[in-house]
Scaffold this motif. Structure first.
Motif, PDB file in Angstrom:
ATOM      1  N   GLY A 124      31.264 -14.530 -55.668  1.00 45.54           N
ATOM      2  CA  GLY A 124      31.770 -13.809 -54.510  1.00 45.54           C
ATOM      3  C   GLY A 124      31.323 -14.332 -53.167  1.00 45.54           C
ATOM      4  N   VAL A 125      30.723 -15.513 -53.122  1.00 41.37           N
ATOM      5  CA  VAL A 125      30.252 -16.056 -51.847  1.00 41.37           C
ATOM      6  C   VAL A 125      31.265 -17.002 -51.213  1.00 41.37           C
ATOM      7  CG1 VAL A 125      27.860 -15.845 -52.579  1.00 41.37           C
ATOM      8  CG2 VAL A 125      29.056 -18.007 -52.934  1.00 41.37           C
ATOM      9  N   THR A 126      32.213 -17.497 -51.995  1.00 39.31           N
ATOM     10  CA  THR A 126      33.131 -18.513 -51.488  1.00 39.31           C
ATOM     11  C   THR A 126      34.078 -17.945 -50.443  1.00 39.31           C
ATOM     12  OG1 THR A 126      33.056 -19.567 -53.660  1.00 39.31           O
ATOM     13  CG2 THR A 126      34.772 -20.297 -52.151  1.00 39.31           C
ATOM     14  N   GLY A 127      34.642 -16.757 -50.701  1.00 38.11           N
ATOM     15  CA  GLY A 127      35.596 -16.167 -49.772  1.00 38.11           C
ATOM     16  C   GLY A 127      35.028 -15.956 -48.379  1.00 38.11           C
ATOM     17  N   PRO A 128      33.874 -15.244 -48.237  1.00 42.55           N
ATOM     18  CA  PRO A 128      33.287 -15.090 -46.906  1.00 42.55           C
ATOM     19  C   PRO A 128      32.938 -16.429 -46.255  1.00 42.55           C
ATOM     20  CG  PRO A 128      32.341 -13.498 -48.418  1.00 42.55           C
ATOM     21  CD  PRO A 128      33.178 -14.421 -49.249  1.00 42.55           C
ATOM     22  N   LEU A 129      32.533 -17.412 -47.087  1.00 44.96           N
ATOM     23  CA  LEU A 129      32.206 -18.728 -46.533  1.00 44.96           C
ATOM     24  C   LEU A 129      33.453 -19.382 -45.945  1.00 44.96           C
ATOM     25  CD1 LEU A 129      30.177 -21.050 -46.135  1.00 44.96           C
ATOM     26  CD2 LEU A 129      30.789 -21.853 -48.432  1.00 44.96           C
ATOM     27  N   VAL A 130      34.557 -19.356 -46.702  1.00 45.90           N
ATOM     28  CA  VAL A 130      35.810 -19.946 -46.209  1.00 45.90           C
ATOM     29  C   VAL A 130      36.297 -19.199 -44.971  1.00 45.90           C
ATOM     30  CG1 VAL A 130      38.247 -20.301 -46.755  1.00 45.90           C
ATOM     31  CG2 VAL A 130      36.490 -20.849 -48.450  1.00 45.90           C
ATOM     32  N   PHE A 131      36.250 -17.864 -45.031  1.00 46.85           N
ATOM     33  CA  PHE A 131      36.669 -17.054 -43.884  1.00 46.85           C
ATOM     34  C   PHE A 131      35.848 -17.419 -42.649  1.00 46.85           C
ATOM     35  CE2 PHE A 131      36.458 -13.399 -41.110  1.00 46.85           C
ATOM     36  CZ  PHE A 131      37.742 -12.883 -41.111  1.00 46.85           C
ATOM     37  N   GLY A 132      34.529 -17.523 -42.830  1.00 49.83           N
ATOM     38  CA  GLY A 132      33.653 -17.827 -41.703  1.00 49.83           C
ATOM     39  C   GLY A 132      33.887 -19.215 -41.133  1.00 49.83           C
ATOM     40  N   ILE A 133      34.058 -20.215 -42.020  1.00 48.41           N
ATOM     41  CA  ILE A 133      34.262 -21.589 -41.550  1.00 48.41           C
ATOM     42  C   ILE A 133      35.579 -21.710 -40.785  1.00 48.41           C
ATOM     43  CG2 ILE A 133      34.726 -23.951 -42.321  1.00 48.41           C
ATOM     44  CD1 ILE A 133      32.706 -23.509 -44.556  1.00 48.41           C
ATOM     45  N   VAL A 134      36.651 -21.152 -41.369  1.00 56.29           N
ATOM     46  CA  VAL A 134      37.954 -21.229 -40.701  1.00 56.29           C
ATOM     47  C   VAL A 134      37.914 -20.508 -39.366  1.00 56.29           C
ATOM     48  CG1 VAL A 134      40.375 -20.562 -40.860  1.00 56.29           C
ATOM     49  CG2 VAL A 134      39.220 -21.500 -42.863  1.00 56.29           C
ATOM     50  N   SER A 135      37.280 -19.334 -39.324  1.00 57.98           N
ATOM     51  CA  SER A 135      37.183 -18.583 -38.075  1.00 57.98           C
ATOM     52  C   SER A 135      36.369 -19.336 -37.039  1.00 57.98           C
ATOM     53  CB  SER A 135      36.567 -17.206 -38.342  1.00 57.98           C
ATOM     54  OG  SER A 135      37.355 -16.453 -39.253  1.00 57.98           O
ATOM     55  N   GLN A 136      35.295 -19.993 -37.482  1.00 62.38           N
ATOM     56  CA  GLN A 136      34.441 -20.737 -36.557  1.00 62.38           C
ATOM     57  C   GLN A 136      35.162 -21.958 -36.002  1.00 62.38           C
ATOM     58  OE1 GLN A 136      31.404 -19.790 -35.622  1.00 62.38           O
ATOM     59  NE2 GLN A 136      31.052 -21.568 -34.291  1.00 62.38           N
ATOM     60  N   VAL A 137      35.850 -22.672 -36.872  1.00 64.57           N
ATOM     61  CA  VAL A 137      36.539 -23.896 -36.443  1.00 64.57           C
ATOM     62  C   VAL A 137      37.694 -23.572 -35.495  1.00 64.57           C
ATOM     63  CG1 VAL A 137      37.968 -25.827 -37.249  1.00 64.57           C
ATOM     64  CG2 VAL A 137      35.874 -25.224 -38.470  1.00 64.57           C
ATOM     65  N   THR A 138      38.440 -22.510 -35.815  1.00 69.19           N
ATOM     66  CA  THR A 138      39.614 -22.173 -35.004  1.00 69.19           C
ATOM     67  C   THR A 138      39.279 -21.261 -33.827  1.00 69.19           C
ATOM     68  OG1 THR A 138      40.157 -20.259 -36.403  1.00 69.19           O
ATOM     69  CG2 THR A 138      41.103 -22.412 -37.006  1.00 69.19           C
ATOM     70  N   GLY A 139      38.090 -20.637 -33.858  1.00 68.50           N
ATOM     71  CA  GLY A 139      37.703 -19.751 -32.775  1.00 68.50           C
ATOM     72  C   GLY A 139      38.285 -18.362 -32.869  1.00 68.50           C
ATOM     73  N   THR A 140      38.924 -18.031 -33.990  1.00 68.98           N
ATOM     74  CA  THR A 140      39.511 -16.707 -34.168  1.00 68.98           C
ATOM     75  C   THR A 140      39.562 -16.349 -35.645  1.00 68.98           C
ATOM     76  OG1 THR A 140      41.514 -15.361 -33.893  1.00 68.98           O
ATOM     77  CG2 THR A 140      41.820 -17.726 -34.151  1.00 68.98           C
ATOM     78  N   GLY A 141      39.463 -15.057 -35.920  1.00 69.50           N
ATOM     79  CA  GLY A 141      39.550 -14.609 -37.311  1.00 69.50           C
ATOM     80  C   GLY A 141      40.973 -14.514 -37.822  1.00 69.50           C
ATOM     81  N   LEU A 142      41.971 -14.758 -36.959  1.00 65.07           N
ATOM     82  CA  LEU A 142      43.366 -14.648 -37.383  1.00 65.07           C
ATOM     83  C   LEU A 142      43.679 -15.633 -38.510  1.00 65.07           C
ATOM     84  CD1 LEU A 142      45.149 -14.246 -33.924  1.00 65.07           C
ATOM     85  CD2 LEU A 142      44.742 -12.481 -35.648  1.00 65.07           C
ATOM     86  N   LEU A 143      43.285 -16.895 -38.310  1.00 61.77           N
ATOM     87  CA  LEU A 143      43.529 -17.878 -39.363  1.00 61.77           C
ATOM     88  C   LEU A 143      42.559 -17.690 -40.519  1.00 61.77           C
ATOM     89  CD1 LEU A 143      44.310 -21.102 -37.283  1.00 61.77           C
ATOM     90  CD2 LEU A 143      45.889 -19.543 -38.429  1.00 61.77           C
ATOM     91  N   GLY A 144      41.396 -17.090 -40.242  1.00 62.66           N
ATOM     92  CA  GLY A 144      40.454 -16.785 -41.316  1.00 62.66           C
ATOM     93  C   GLY A 144      41.059 -15.825 -42.318  1.00 62.66           C
TER      94      GLY A 144
END
Length: 242
Positions: free
Chosen positions: A185-205
């Motif tokens: 269960g750690v992969t989803g939050p990790l992917v969400f966090g990385i995508v949000s950090q790279v794009t600057g928004t949680g929308l793509l996360g």
């Protein structure tokens, strides 16, 4: 948690710890537990249908867990106040109880696997809806939608797993099921966090979670439940003969 643990602690007897030869103390017992988990995984690998189901469950349940864990953070990023966030979480639980029962009734008529796939389609819609969320009303609507599918997806997943495990080893298999689910269960939050950090928004996360439901759903669709049940019964017969 403390209050409701009292009946368990007072009235359920603790079984004796069975140690392997040479094991003494807390450390060896813990190592024995991990060895048994690894041994159980080795046996699951020989049950193809059960293994495919587990892979599917690890993936789509990670997406479900990420929505639950990250919902308030995502809502806060969009400027939704704490009062609305708390109310939405309560709404999810209120809606979830009757909808979980309804999913159980649907599974009786339609089958657990198909019903879980239906709930995953619901999560796909929720992820897309989250991308367009812009107001507390939207957050409440999505919270209600999560409540409609969350209980059914998780309860019916456990039911599917239960029918494909040998009955005489169900506790051992469910121990692996619970432990592996937490580790996966750690992969989803990790992917969400990385995508949000790279794009600057949680929308793509939030959109990144679509992959978890698509891949998990495709794997689940490939599970031959009847073959998994037959394999479990064969293991039971072999154990009885031994």
């Amino acid at each position: 948690w403390g209050v409701f643990s009292v009946p368990l602690l007072r009235h359920v007897p603790e079984p004796p710890v069975v140690r392997e030869a040479g094991d003494t103390g807390t450390g060896p017992v813990a190592r024995q537990g991990f060895r048994r988990l690894w041994r159980t995984f080795g046996e699951i690998r020989r049950q193809r249908s059960l293994l495919v189901f587990l892979l599917a469950y690890w993936i789509y349940n990670d997406g479900i867990g990420t929505i639950v864990k990250m919902a308030t953070a995502y809502g806060s990023e969009l400027g939704i106040g704490r009062t609305y966030l708390i109310g939405a979480l309560v709404l999810t639980q209120v809606v979830g109880i009757p909808c979980a029962l309804a999913c159980g009734r649907l599974a009786q008529a339609w089958g657990a696997k198909r019903t879980v796939l239906l709930t995953l389609a619901g999560y796909l819609a929720i992820s897309v809806g989250g991308y367009f969320m812009a107001s507390p009303l939207h957050f409440y609507l999505l919270a209600g939608a999560v409540g409609m599918v969350q209980g059914g997806a998780q309860a019916l997943s456990r039911s599917l797993f239960a029918v494909m495990v040998p009955a005489h080893r169900s506790a051992e298999y469910f121990g692996f099921f619970a432990t592996s689910g937490k580790l996966a269960g750690v992969t989803g939050p990790l992917v969400f966090g990385i995508v949000s950090q790279v794009t600057g928004t949680g929308l793509l996360g939030i959109l990144s979670l679509l992959a978890f439901f698509v891949v998990g759903g495709v794997l689940l669709a490939c599970v031959d439940v009847a073959a998994g049940v037959a394999e479990a019964r064969r293991i039971e017969r072999e154990a009885g003969a031994a």
